[in-house]
Design a protein around this motif. Sequence first.
Motif, PDB file in Angstrom:
ATOM      1  N   UNK A  99       0.854  -1.197   0.000  1.00 22.67           N
ATOM      2  CA  UNK A  99       0.000   0.000   0.000  1.00 22.67           C
ATOM      3  C   UNK A  99       0.888   1.243   0.000  1.00 22.67           C
ATOM      4  N   UNK A 100       1.502   1.502  -1.139  1.00 25.01           N
ATOM      5  CA  UNK A 100       2.519   2.542  -1.230  1.00 25.01           C
ATOM      6  C   UNK A 100       1.922   3.906  -1.579  1.00 25.01           C
ATOM      7  N   UNK A 101       2.795   4.918  -1.492  1.00 22.03           N
ATOM      8  CA  UNK A 101       2.381   6.267  -1.841  1.00 22.03           C
ATOM      9  C   UNK A 101       2.244   6.445  -3.340  1.00 22.03           C
ATOM     10  N   UNK A 102       1.776   7.619  -3.732  1.00 20.66           N
ATOM     11  CA  UNK A 102       1.581   7.933  -5.148  1.00 20.66           C
ATOM     12  C   UNK A 102       2.931   8.294  -5.769  1.00 20.66           C
ATOM     13  N   UNK A 103       3.296   7.606  -6.848  1.00 16.99           N
ATOM     14  CA  UNK A 103       4.539   7.901  -7.554  1.00 16.99           C
ATOM     15  C   UNK A 103       4.318   9.092  -8.487  1.00 16.99           C
ATOM     16  N   UNK A 104       5.266  10.048  -8.454  1.00 16.15           N
ATOM     17  CA  UNK A 104       5.131  11.222  -9.318  1.00 16.15           C
ATOM     18  C   UNK A 104       6.404  11.435 -10.134  1.00 16.15           C
ATOM     19  N   UNK A 105       6.223  11.992 -11.331  1.00 16.36           N
ATOM     20  CA  UNK A 105       7.373  12.287 -12.177  1.00 16.36           C
ATOM     21  C   UNK A 105       7.953  13.648 -11.811  1.00 16.36           C
ATOM     22  N   UNK A 106       9.011  14.049 -12.503  1.00 17.57           N
ATOM     23  CA  UNK A 106       9.716  15.286 -12.154  1.00 17.57           C
ATOM     24  C   UNK A 106       8.818  16.514 -12.282  1.00 17.57           C
ATOM     25  N   UNK A 121      -1.544  17.891   5.557  1.00 19.58           N
ATOM     26  CA  UNK A 121      -0.414  18.189   4.688  1.00 19.58           C
ATOM     27  C   UNK A 121      -0.123  17.032   3.727  1.00 19.58           C
ATOM     28  N   UNK A 122       0.456  17.379   2.595  1.00 18.99           N
ATOM     29  CA  UNK A 122       0.939  16.366   1.663  1.00 18.99           C
ATOM     30  C   UNK A 122       2.366  16.001   2.053  1.00 18.99           C
ATOM     31  N   UNK A 123       2.615  14.734   2.304  1.00 19.46           N
ATOM     32  CA  UNK A 123       3.957  14.261   2.624  1.00 19.46           C
ATOM     33  C   UNK A 123       4.610  13.793   1.324  1.00 19.46           C
ATOM     34  N   UNK A 124       5.620  14.516   0.885  1.00 14.61           N
ATOM     35  CA  UNK A 124       6.313  14.198  -0.369  1.00 14.61           C
ATOM     36  C   UNK A 124       7.745  13.792  -0.036  1.00 14.61           C
ATOM     37  N   UNK A 125       8.151  12.608  -0.504  1.00 13.12           N
ATOM     38  CA  UNK A 125       9.458  12.066  -0.156  1.00 13.12           C
ATOM     39  C   UNK A 125      10.313  11.827  -1.391  1.00 13.12           C
ATOM     40  N   UNK A 126      11.620  11.828  -1.172  1.00 10.16           N
ATOM     41  CA  UNK A 126      12.549  11.464  -2.242  1.00 10.16           C
ATOM     42  C   UNK A 126      13.793  10.824  -1.646  1.00 10.16           C
ATOM     43  N   UNK A 127      14.493  10.052  -2.471  1.00 11.26           N
ATOM     44  CA  UNK A 127      15.773   9.456  -2.073  1.00 11.26           C
ATOM     45  C   UNK A 127      16.620   9.303  -3.338  1.00 11.26           C
ATOM     46  N   UNK A 128      17.675   8.533  -3.282  1.00  7.85           N
ATOM     47  CA  UNK A 128      18.619   8.460  -4.406  1.00  7.85           C
ATOM     48  C   UNK A 128      17.992   7.882  -5.661  1.00  7.85           C
ATOM     49  N   UNK A 129      17.454   6.655  -5.545  1.00 11.70           N
ATOM     50  CA  UNK A 129      16.890   5.989  -6.716  1.00 11.70           C
ATOM     51  C   UNK A 129      15.463   5.529  -6.521  1.00 11.70           C
ATOM     52  N   UNK A 130      14.882   5.788  -5.344  1.00 15.07           N
ATOM     53  CA  UNK A 130      13.484   5.459  -5.096  1.00 15.07           C
ATOM     54  C   UNK A 130      13.238   4.317  -4.133  1.00 15.07           C
ATOM     55  N   UNK A 131      14.250   3.490  -3.861  1.00 17.65           N
ATOM     56  CA  UNK A 131      14.015   2.272  -3.098  1.00 17.65           C
ATOM     57  C   UNK A 131      13.621   2.538  -1.644  1.00 17.65           C
ATOM     58  N   UNK A 156       8.924  10.512  -5.136  1.00 19.11           N
ATOM     59  CA  UNK A 156       9.522  10.837  -6.426  1.00 19.11           C
ATOM     60  C   UNK A 156       9.917   9.556  -7.137  1.00 19.11           C
ATOM     61  N   UNK A 157       9.264   9.271  -8.246  1.00 21.43           N
ATOM     62  CA  UNK A 157       9.521   8.049  -9.006  1.00 21.43           C
ATOM     63  C   UNK A 157      10.959   8.046  -9.529  1.00 21.43           C
ATOM     64  N   UNK A 158      11.698   6.986  -9.194  1.00 17.87           N
ATOM     65  CA  UNK A 158      13.074   6.864  -9.675  1.00 17.87           C
ATOM     66  C   UNK A 158      14.073   7.713  -8.919  1.00 17.87           C
ATOM     67  N   UNK A 159      13.605   8.446  -7.909  1.00 19.13           N
ATOM     68  CA  UNK A 159      14.503   9.224  -7.080  1.00 19.13           C
ATOM     69  C   UNK A 159      15.215  10.347  -7.821  1.00 19.13           C
ATOM     70  N   UNK A 160      16.279  10.833  -7.200  1.00 13.06           N
ATOM     71  CA  UNK A 160      17.042  11.956  -7.753  1.00 13.06           C
ATOM     72  C   UNK A 160      17.654  11.597  -9.106  1.00 13.06           C
TER      73      UNK A 160
END
Length: 343
Positions: free
Chosen positions: A129-136, A193-203, A223-227
Motif C-alpha cells: 500500500x505505497x504512496x503515489x509515484x510522481x514524475x519530475x 499536509x501532503x507528505x512528499x518524499x525522495x531518495x537516491x533511486x526510489x528504493x 519521487x519516481x526513480x529518485x534523484x
Amino acid sequence: MQLYNKLSAAERATLIEEAGTERITISFYQYHNIGNPQVLRDHLFLNWNAIDVLGRIYVATEGINAQLSVPAPNFNKFKAHLDSISFLKNVRLNIAREQDNLSFLKLKVKVRNKIVADGLDDNTFDVTNKGIHVDAKTFNELIEDPDTILVDMRNHYESEIGHFKNAVTPDVDTFRDSLDIIEEDLKDHKKDKKLVMYCTGGIRCEKASAYYKHKGFEQVYQLEGGIIEYARQITSENLENKFLGKNFVFDHRRGERISNDIISNCHQCGKPCDVHENCANQACHLLFIQCEDCKKAMNNCCSNECKEIAALPFEAQKALRKGKGNSNKIFKKGRSEVLKFKK
C-alpha cells in the motif's frame, strides 16, 4: 565452479584501464517475493561474471537492490538476461548521469535479510500500500504547494552535499533512524499536509511511503526513480531544476553533480567543497569532505594521527590493524571529532 571474486580491486582496476572499454554505471531495484535468494544469487553471479559485470547487489526474500557497471558492448546481453527473469523484465534502470569506468571494481552478490536495512517488521503493515509515484514535472509542482512537506529520506552525509530546496533533511546516520524521527516531527500534519518524499533511486521511499500510510498519513507521495531519474527528466524535458548540489552515490564516484551549487564545506578547513573522500588510513577509512588543498596537505587523511599511520610501510600498517575490528568512525560518516568543520 567460481561463485566468488578471484581478483583484487587493484588488479581489476588495472585490467579495466588496459581494456580501454567504456563501462555503463547502472542501478535498479525490485520488490518481489523470492523463494530461494541463494539460488538467485548464484544464478546472477554466474551469468553476470561471464559478461564482466561489476558491482554490489543484494538479494533477499523481499527482492533485489543492485548497483553495478557493465561494459558498454555487453549492455544488450545484460539487459536480455534481466528480461529473462520474469520479475525483472523491463525493470527501470537508472543510468548514471556521470560515467566512470572505475565506479565498481568487484562483483559482489550477497544474500541479505532485507535489500535495505529499514529495521521494520513487514508483517505489521501492508508493504504494497505505497504512496503515489510522481514524475519530475508533478514533483516540481507539488513541492511549490504550501500544503506540502518535502522530506529527504537519505542520511546526513548524503543531503549535506545536495538536496531539494526547502526539504526537511533529518540529521541521521541510517535510513532506519529517520523513520520514527520524521513521524514524530510531522505527527500533527498527518491529515492536513501532503507528505512528499525522495531518495537516491526510489528504493527507500517504496518502503517508507507504505509505512507512513500505515501510521496514518493520508496524502503520501514519492519521487519516481529518485534523484537519478529526476535529473534525467529535467534534462530531457527541459524542466526547472530544483535540486541544489550533488547527488551522493554509493560507488567510487561518491557523487553526481546535478547543479553547480556547492552547498557544503571542507570538513578540515571550511572552504566550499562537496567532494567526499575516504581516509587513506585503512584502519580509519572515515568518509568525509575534503578539498584539494587539504587532500594534498594531509595526504588524503582525516587527521595528523592517520597521516602518520598512512605513511608507514604497508606491513607496519597491517600489523597495527591486526586483531582490531573496523573503527566505528567508518559508520559515523563525517562525524569524527577530528573534523573541525563537520556539519
